[in-house]
Design an enzyme around this catalytic site. Sequence first.
Site, PDB file in Angstrom:
ATOM      1  N   GLU A 108       0.844  -1.198   0.000  1.00 28.13           N
ATOM      2  CA  GLU A 108       0.000   0.000   0.000  1.00 28.13           C
ATOM      3  C   GLU A 108       0.876   1.244   0.000  1.00 28.13           C
ATOM      4  O   GLU A 108       1.928   1.281   0.640  1.00 28.13           O
ATOM      5  CB  GLU A 108      -0.910  -0.020   1.230  1.00 28.13           C
ATOM      6  CG  GLU A 108      -1.969   1.058   1.259  1.00 28.13           C
ATOM      7  CD  GLU A 108      -2.949   0.855   2.405  1.00 28.13           C
ATOM      8  OE1 GLU A 108      -3.388   1.863   2.984  1.00 28.13           O
ATOM      9  OE2 GLU A 108      -3.274  -0.313   2.731  1.00 28.13           O
ATOM     10  N   ASP A 110       0.189   5.384   0.567  1.00 24.38           N
ATOM     11  CA  ASP A 110      -0.899   6.219   1.090  1.00 24.38           C
ATOM     12  C   ASP A 110      -0.628   7.714   1.059  1.00 24.38           C
ATOM     13  O   ASP A 110       0.417   8.181   1.510  1.00 24.38           O
ATOM     14  CB  ASP A 110      -1.152   5.893   2.573  1.00 24.38           C
ATOM     15  CG  ASP A 110      -1.732   4.519   2.801  1.00 24.38           C
ATOM     16  OD1 ASP A 110      -2.241   3.922   1.854  1.00 24.38           O
ATOM     17  OD2 ASP A 110      -1.660   4.057   3.959  1.00 24.38           O
ATOM     18  N   GLU A 112      -3.079  10.447   2.974  1.00 22.73           N
ATOM     19  CA  GLU A 112      -4.274  10.653   3.782  1.00 22.73           C
ATOM     20  C   GLU A 112      -4.276  12.094   4.272  1.00 22.73           C
ATOM     21  O   GLU A 112      -3.259  12.581   4.785  1.00 22.73           O
ATOM     22  CB  GLU A 112      -4.330   9.694   4.973  1.00 22.73           C
ATOM     23  CG  GLU A 112      -4.561   8.249   4.580  1.00 22.73           C
ATOM     24  CD  GLU A 112      -4.739   7.340   5.786  1.00 22.73           C
ATOM     25  OE1 GLU A 112      -5.628   6.482   5.739  1.00 22.73           O
ATOM     26  OE2 GLU A 112      -3.978   7.499   6.761  1.00 22.73           O
TER      27      GLU A 112
END
Length: 295
Positions: A108, A110, A112
């Site tokens: 993953e 990311d 955010e």
Amino acid sequence: MTFQSFLSNKIAVALVALGLLAAAATTVVAAGNFNNDFDITWGDGRAKILNDGQLLTLSLDKTSGSGFRSKRQYLFGKIDMLLKLVPGNSAGTVTAYYLSSLGSAHDEIDFEFLGNLSGDPYILHTNVFTQGKGNREQQFYLWFDPTKDFHTYSILWNPQSIIFSVDGTPIREFKNLESKGIAFPKSQAMWIYSSLWNADDWATRGGLVKTDWTQAPFTASYRGFNDVQACVWSSGSSSCSSSSSSSGNNSWLSQSLDATGQQRLKWVQKNYMIYNYCADTKRFSQGFPPECSLS
């Protein structure tokens, strides 16, 4: 600290820092089509594709958030997304934009965006997971208000490194250090995801500030998705191509930060980084992860 005072404290630095404010102008990219590239995956009507596929909005209310996922999987790519974040009092909300595979041993990458009280700066949270293990957080303030206009958030993922960029300015690099025994995401194809959801148990000041539902619905907007330059994964194999209007080569597969890029990266990390796992002595009292001393 208010967003305005934060900017005033930094403006003197920004004006002389390598001409970076020019690089921070909103990037113009060729528009793709959200209808062709993405599926709305949850939200019961709270996610909408508008303007003949040129605009996508996610919304959050007290009942539910919403999200979407790319129709295709990718194994390496250069991915740009124009995003305008939830304005006003967005405390407790998280807008996530990321790449991910599936399963407990997933990879993953990311972005955010952690919501804020009105006037306070957003926090941009980044992380990299390999084989189900994350704990590689770096957090930043931005040098602009991300709720006022669309800005380009980019992930370059190739066999050499992962580079996070904002409006063309690199903010983080995670290098491939497999030769040193450090796992790197390279064998699991990933989808592009985005979601808007309530995380007031941790998102704003560690959960001290809760979501104000009188401000709902909260809305984040996406536009100008540039057809991704990537290796598309299908039937157990990948095909590398560039489908954007500027296609013609796969130079992104070997792209790395040049001297200017390294200077920009250092500028951002000096002036806008607010958390680095590689500097958290309390969390890693027994010693930092090995990549902290190698990268």
